[in-house]
Design a protein around this motif. Structure first.
Motif, PDB file in Angstrom:
ATOM      1  N   UNK A 292      -4.353  -9.862  19.112  1.00  0.00           N
ATOM      2  CA  UNK A 292      -4.979  -9.172  17.981  1.00  0.00           C
ATOM      3  C   UNK A 292      -4.199  -9.497  16.720  1.00  0.00           C
ATOM      4  N   UNK A 293      -4.895  -9.802  15.610  1.00  0.00           N
ATOM      5  CA  UNK A 293      -4.174 -10.054  14.358  1.00  0.00           C
ATOM      6  C   UNK A 293      -3.416  -8.822  13.882  1.00  0.00           C
ATOM      7  N   UNK A 294      -2.388  -9.054  13.112  1.00  0.00           N
ATOM      8  CA  UNK A 294      -1.597  -7.986  12.503  1.00  0.00           C
ATOM      9  C   UNK A 294      -2.502  -7.127  11.625  1.00  0.00           C
ATOM     10  N   UNK A 295      -2.366  -5.818  11.742  1.00  0.00           N
ATOM     11  CA  UNK A 295      -3.126  -4.877  10.916  1.00  0.00           C
ATOM     12  C   UNK A 295      -2.228  -4.353   9.799  1.00  0.00           C
ATOM     13  N   UNK A 296      -2.651  -4.474   8.574  1.00  0.00           N
ATOM     14  CA  UNK A 296      -1.816  -4.051   7.446  1.00  0.00           C
ATOM     15  C   UNK A 296      -2.072  -2.580   7.153  1.00  0.00           C
ATOM     16  N   UNK A 297      -1.087  -1.745   7.484  1.00  0.00           N
ATOM     17  CA  UNK A 297      -1.180  -0.310   7.203  1.00  0.00           C
ATOM     18  C   UNK A 297      -0.382   0.089   5.972  1.00  0.00           C
ATOM     19  N   UNK A 298       0.579  -0.734   5.586  1.00  0.00           N
ATOM     20  CA  UNK A 298       1.388  -0.458   4.402  1.00  0.00           C
ATOM     21  C   UNK A 298       1.823  -1.786   3.792  1.00  0.00           C
ATOM     22  N   UNK A 299       1.986  -1.786   2.480  1.00  0.00           N
ATOM     23  CA  UNK A 299       2.416  -2.994   1.770  1.00  0.00           C
ATOM     24  C   UNK A 299       3.364  -2.598   0.653  1.00  0.00           C
ATOM     25  N   UNK A 300       4.504  -3.279   0.585  1.00  0.00           N
ATOM     26  CA  UNK A 300       5.520  -3.018  -0.439  1.00  0.00           C
ATOM     27  C   UNK A 300       5.780  -4.306  -1.211  1.00  0.00           C
ATOM     28  N   UNK A 301       5.471  -4.293  -2.508  1.00  0.00           N
ATOM     29  CA  UNK A 301       5.687  -5.506  -3.306  1.00  0.00           C
ATOM     30  C   UNK A 301       7.185  -5.810  -3.392  1.00  0.00           C
TER      31      UNK A 301
ATOM     32  N   UNK B 229      -4.612  -1.821  -0.764  1.00  0.00           N
ATOM     33  CA  UNK B 229      -3.492  -0.894  -0.584  1.00  0.00           C
ATOM     34  C   UNK B 229      -2.578  -0.946  -1.795  1.00  0.00           C
ATOM     35  N   UNK B 230      -2.287  -2.145  -2.280  1.00  0.00           N
ATOM     36  CA  UNK B 230      -1.395  -2.304  -3.427  1.00  0.00           C
ATOM     37  C   UNK B 230      -1.998  -1.686  -4.683  1.00  0.00           C
ATOM     38  N   UNK B 231      -3.294  -1.864  -4.877  1.00  0.00           N
ATOM     39  CA  UNK B 231      -3.946  -1.283  -6.056  1.00  0.00           C
ATOM     40  C   UNK B 231      -3.976   0.238  -5.983  1.00  0.00           C
ATOM     41  N   UNK B 232      -4.175   0.763  -4.804  1.00  0.00           N
ATOM     42  CA  UNK B 232      -4.174   2.221  -4.644  1.00  0.00           C
ATOM     43  C   UNK B 232      -2.777   2.786  -4.862  1.00  0.00           C
ATOM     44  N   UNK B 233      -1.760   2.048  -4.398  1.00  0.00           N
ATOM     45  CA  UNK B 233      -0.382   2.523  -4.487  1.00  0.00           C
ATOM     46  C   UNK B 233       0.200   2.360  -5.885  1.00  0.00           C
ATOM     47  N   UNK B 234      -0.043   1.209  -6.509  1.00  0.00           N
ATOM     48  CA  UNK B 234       0.600   0.868  -7.776  1.00  0.00           C
ATOM     49  C   UNK B 234      -0.300   1.061  -8.982  1.00  0.00           C
TER      50      UNK B 234
ATOM     51  N   UNK C 192      -4.178  -2.230 -12.170  1.00  0.00           N
ATOM     52  CA  UNK C 192      -3.640  -3.300 -13.013  1.00  0.00           C
ATOM     53  C   UNK C 192      -2.403  -3.931 -12.379  1.00  0.00           C
ATOM     54  N   UNK C 193      -1.445  -3.098 -11.957  1.00  0.00           N
ATOM     55  CA  UNK C 193      -0.215  -3.620 -11.347  1.00  0.00           C
ATOM     56  C   UNK C 193      -0.493  -4.207  -9.971  1.00  0.00           C
ATOM     57  N   UNK C 194      -1.357  -3.557  -9.202  1.00  0.00           N
ATOM     58  CA  UNK C 194      -1.646  -4.024  -7.858  1.00  0.00           C
ATOM     59  C   UNK C 194      -2.259  -5.408  -7.819  1.00  0.00           C
ATOM     60  N   UNK C 195      -3.104  -5.726  -8.829  1.00  0.00           N
ATOM     61  CA  UNK C 195      -3.748  -7.039  -8.876  1.00  0.00           C
ATOM     62  C   UNK C 195      -2.759  -8.158  -9.195  1.00  0.00           C
ATOM     63  N   UNK C 196      -1.623  -7.808  -9.794  1.00  0.00           N
ATOM     64  CA  UNK C 196      -0.649  -8.820 -10.209  1.00  0.00           C
ATOM     65  C   UNK C 196       0.355  -9.176  -9.117  1.00  0.00           C
TER      66      UNK C 196
ATOM     67  N   UNK D 200       2.522  10.070  14.854  1.00  0.00           N
ATOM     68  CA  UNK D 200       1.470   9.496  14.043  1.00  0.00           C
ATOM     69  C   UNK D 200       1.344  10.188  12.688  1.00  0.00           C
ATOM     70  N   UNK D 201       1.115   9.390  11.665  1.00  0.00           N
ATOM     71  CA  UNK D 201       0.786   9.894  10.340  1.00  0.00           C
ATOM     72  C   UNK D 201      -0.447   9.126   9.864  1.00  0.00           C
ATOM     73  N   UNK D 202      -1.105   9.625   8.832  1.00  0.00           N
ATOM     74  CA  UNK D 202      -2.263   8.918   8.295  1.00  0.00           C
ATOM     75  C   UNK D 202      -1.822   7.605   7.662  1.00  0.00           C
ATOM     76  N   UNK D 203      -2.757   6.698   7.444  1.00  0.00           N
ATOM     77  CA  UNK D 203      -2.411   5.416   6.824  1.00  0.00           C
ATOM     78  C   UNK D 203      -1.859   5.632   5.416  1.00  0.00           C
ATOM     79  N   UNK D 204      -2.434   6.588   4.690  1.00  0.00           N
ATOM     80  CA  UNK D 204      -1.917   6.878   3.352  1.00  0.00           C
ATOM     81  C   UNK D 204      -0.494   7.414   3.421  1.00  0.00           C
ATOM     82  N   UNK D 205      -0.225   8.274   4.406  1.00  0.00           N
ATOM     83  CA  UNK D 205       1.124   8.813   4.545  1.00  0.00           C
ATOM     84  C   UNK D 205       2.114   7.753   5.029  1.00  0.00           C
ATOM     85  N   UNK D 206       1.621   6.817   5.835  1.00  0.00           N
ATOM     86  CA  UNK D 206       2.504   5.722   6.268  1.00  0.00           C
ATOM     87  C   UNK D 206       2.885   4.854   5.068  1.00  0.00           C
ATOM     88  N   UNK D 207       1.929   4.607   4.196  1.00  0.00           N
ATOM     89  CA  UNK D 207       2.227   3.861   2.975  1.00  0.00           C
ATOM     90  C   UNK D 207       3.263   4.612   2.135  1.00  0.00           C
TER      91      UNK D 207
END
Length: 273
Positions: free
Chosen positions: A162-171, A234-239, A242-246, A261-268
């Motif tokens: 199974x491909x990696x599932x992205x639940x959180x992203x940190x620039x 995820x990046x646009x929601x978190x940052x 404007x910042x997320x797109x960059x 377990x925590x929600x995906x938003x809480x994991x982020x």
């Protein structure tokens, strides 16, 4: 002490695994005052073609400490296991004690699907602690934490089963240059072993300019580009949009189903510094 201080434990199979896969996140956590510990499940002793295994292990341990100082994290522990580690009960119990003593909020490691047997074995050892780390009669000499940590995986590009599932992203664009300096601490890996292992038998880092070294190290971060594009929502929601797109480069994480377990938003939010 900051009441919001968090504790991150990243466990790779070899010295440098955590630096590549979550080094930027670790730098940002450390800068924010959080406590970060890296663990290498093996001493990396087979990763060289000139040095002996003993010499390689000694060099890799020194490099891990140099990496720790450069990144500002709390600790970089290299366990005394040669390459070829296996998911034994003894190794699981060692990991249970290590996790309990550090008391992390989040534990990261490899996924079970991976090209390297040490990565797979380390992933199995870590995942095998996810439930029993909170069972008092396992390793009774080490008290259980007040709350179970959340377990997660560091990014990989493998698609089977199974491909990696992205639940959180940190620039990590904002700390890219420091991450490259941290990677450069692992000289025997990035400038000696890895070039040889991919057929660059004539590679000589001493003949490279600083710019050429930077370009070489960046090749090991190419893996994050496609994942960063996939993580754009995820990046646009978190940052913010404007910042997320960059964001060009982000480290990516998947929550494990085997732990608290925590929600995906809480994991982020948990992964954000």
């Amino acid at each position: 002490m900051n009441m919001e201080q968090k504790r991150l434990l990243a466990i790779g199979a070899h010295p440098d695994d955590c630096d590549i896969l979550c080094g930027g996140t670790a730098i940002k956590w450390a800068k924010a005052g959080h406590i970060v510990k890296f663990v290498s499940a093996t001493n990396g002793d087979t990763g060289h073609v000139v040095l002996s295994r003993a010499e390689t292990a000694a060099a890799r341990k020194k490099e891990a400490e140099a990496s720790r100082k450069m990144s500002g994290i709390f600790e970089y522990q290299v366990l005394d296991h040669p390459c070829g580690i296996e998911a034994t009960l003894r190794n699981r119990e060692e990991m249970i004690r290590l996790i309990r003593k550090f008391r992390p909020d989040v534990v990261l490691s490899h996924r079970l699907c991976d090209y390297h047997p040490d990565h797979r074995a380390t992933a199995q050892i870590v995942l095998d602690t996810a439930y029993v780390v909170m069972v008092p009669h396992n390793c009774e000499d080490t008290p259980i934490p007040e709350q179970a940590p959340v377990y997660g995986h560091m990014h990989d590009g493998f698609r089977e089963p199974r491909p990696f599932r992205i639940d959180a992203a940190i620039e990590f664009d904002s700390v890219l240059e420091l991450k490259l300096k941290v990677m450069e601490c692992h000289r025997t890996q990035f400038y000696e072993w890895l070039p040889w292992s991919v057929g660059r038998r004539d590679f000589d880092a001493s003949k490279l300019s600083a710019g050429e070294k930077r370009v070489w190290l960046l090749t090991f971060l190419e893996r994050f580009k496609k994942g960063t594009a996939a993580a754009r929502p995820i990046l646009c929601r978190s940052l913010g949009a404007k910042a997320g797109k960059k964001v060009a480069l982000a480290e990516l994480f998947e929550q494990s189903p085997y732990s608290r377990q925590v929600s995906r938003r809480d994991f982020q939010k948990l992964m954000e510094p």
